[in-house]
Design a protein around this motif. Structure first.
Motif, PDB file in Angstrom:
ATOM      1  N   ALA A 185      21.357  46.676  55.490  1.00 38.23           N
ATOM      2  CA  ALA A 185      22.068  45.389  55.540  1.00 38.23           C
ATOM      3  C   ALA A 185      22.705  45.087  54.188  1.00 38.23           C
ATOM      4  O   ALA A 185      23.834  44.590  54.119  1.00 38.23           O
ATOM      5  N   GLY A 186      21.994  45.393  53.117  1.00 32.59           N
ATOM      6  CA  GLY A 186      22.550  45.189  51.779  1.00 32.59           C
ATOM      7  C   GLY A 186      23.758  46.074  51.519  1.00 32.59           C
ATOM      8  O   GLY A 186      24.779  45.623  50.992  1.00 32.59           O
ATOM      9  N   ALA A 187      23.658  47.340  51.910  1.00 34.78           N
ATOM     10  CA  ALA A 187      24.774  48.268  51.689  1.00 34.78           C
ATOM     11  C   ALA A 187      25.999  47.863  52.492  1.00 34.78           C
ATOM     12  O   ALA A 187      27.125  47.878  51.978  1.00 34.78           O
ATOM     13  N   ARG A 188      25.790  47.490  53.738  1.00 31.87           N
ATOM     14  CA  ARG A 188      26.917  47.103  54.606  1.00 31.87           C
ATOM     15  C   ARG A 188      27.605  45.831  54.145  1.00 31.87           C
ATOM     16  O   ARG A 188      28.790  45.640  54.390  1.00 31.87           O
ATOM     17  N   SER A 189      26.858  44.950  53.491  1.00 23.68           N
ATOM     18  CA  SER A 189      27.421  43.656  53.089  1.00 23.68           C
ATOM     19  C   SER A 189      27.829  43.610  51.623  1.00 23.68           C
ATOM     20  O   SER A 189      28.198  42.551  51.123  1.00 23.68           O
ATOM     21  N   GLY A 190      27.761  44.745  50.952  1.00 21.83           N
ATOM     22  CA  GLY A 190      28.064  44.740  49.523  1.00 21.83           C
ATOM     23  C   GLY A 190      27.042  43.936  48.731  1.00 21.83           C
ATOM     24  O   GLY A 190      27.351  43.369  47.685  1.00 21.83           O
ATOM     25  N   GLY A 191      25.803  43.892  49.228  1.00 25.12           N
ATOM     26  CA  GLY A 191      24.731  43.165  48.552  1.00 25.12           C
ATOM     27  C   GLY A 191      24.635  41.702  48.922  1.00 25.12           C
ATOM     28  O   GLY A 191      23.763  40.992  48.449  1.00 25.12           O
ATOM     29  N   ARG A 192      25.536  41.214  49.770  1.00 20.54           N
ATOM     30  CA  ARG A 192      25.585  39.786  50.108  1.00 20.54           C
ATOM     31  C   ARG A 192      24.546  39.361  51.147  1.00 20.54           C
ATOM     32  O   ARG A 192      24.263  38.185  51.292  1.00 20.54           O
TER      33      ARG A 192
END
Length: 176
Positions: A80-87
């Motif tokens: 989830a972090g990778a897909r959202s750019g950490g967001r």
């Protein structure tokens, strides 16, 4: 100034750091508990008997299954972090909870007056990774602030995830 690039190690590193930490817990956890439980019971007579019974009943198979369940949770947070750019709030909460969980291990070791399972990698891997990742998220301009309520919620979620993982682990260990 913010750096909008986020190294994949910031997100997927959560799973890597967790794996190193949980390898320590797998190697030492159930055996340490079996060996130390009588002394802990004697030192802490105020702990309810049901807690001691629950701790006594955890064997290597259940513990390993619970670690496997937690692996799915942590891997999901990292993705989830990778897909959202950490967001991702899930990812950021997992990073914060992971770091706080390292502090809990250090507190447990202090109370037990022993190097408890997880206490060795907490100051070497868990806490440094969490601080580093939060710093990278801050520099990328995506870190959400965490107040006292967020800390309490993070600890509660981490504790709940641990209890749930052990519950599922117990069921899995009984089936196989």
């Amino acid at each position: 100034m913010t750096d909008t690039r986020l190294d994949p190690l910031v997100t997927y590193g959560l799973f890597l750091a967790w794996a190193v930490h949980d390898a320590e817990e797998l190697a030492r956890g159930p055996r340490w508990l079996r060996e130390e439980l009588p002394g802990l019971r004697e030192r802490f007579p105020g702990v309810p008997e049901r807690v001691w019974k629950a701790m006594e009943s955890v064997d290597e198979r259940e513990f390993a299954a619970a670690v496997g369940v937690m692996a799915v949770v942590v891997a999901s947070a990292a993705v989830a972090g990778a897909r959202s750019g950490g967001r991702s709030g899930f990812y950021q909460g997992a990073v914060t909870g992971f770091g706080l969980h390292g502090l809990v291990h250090l507190a447990q070791a202090a109370v037990a007056r022993d190097v408890t399972p997880g206490a060795a990698t907490s100051p070497l891997v868990v806490i440094p990774f969490s601080l580093w990742a939060r710093g990278r998220l801050r520099r990328a301009g995506v870190l959400r602030p965490v107040g006292a309520g967020g800390v309490a919620a993070g600890l509660a979620v981490a504790a709940g995830a641990t209890v749930a993982a052990h519950g599922v682990g117990r069921r899995l260990a009984a089936r196989f």
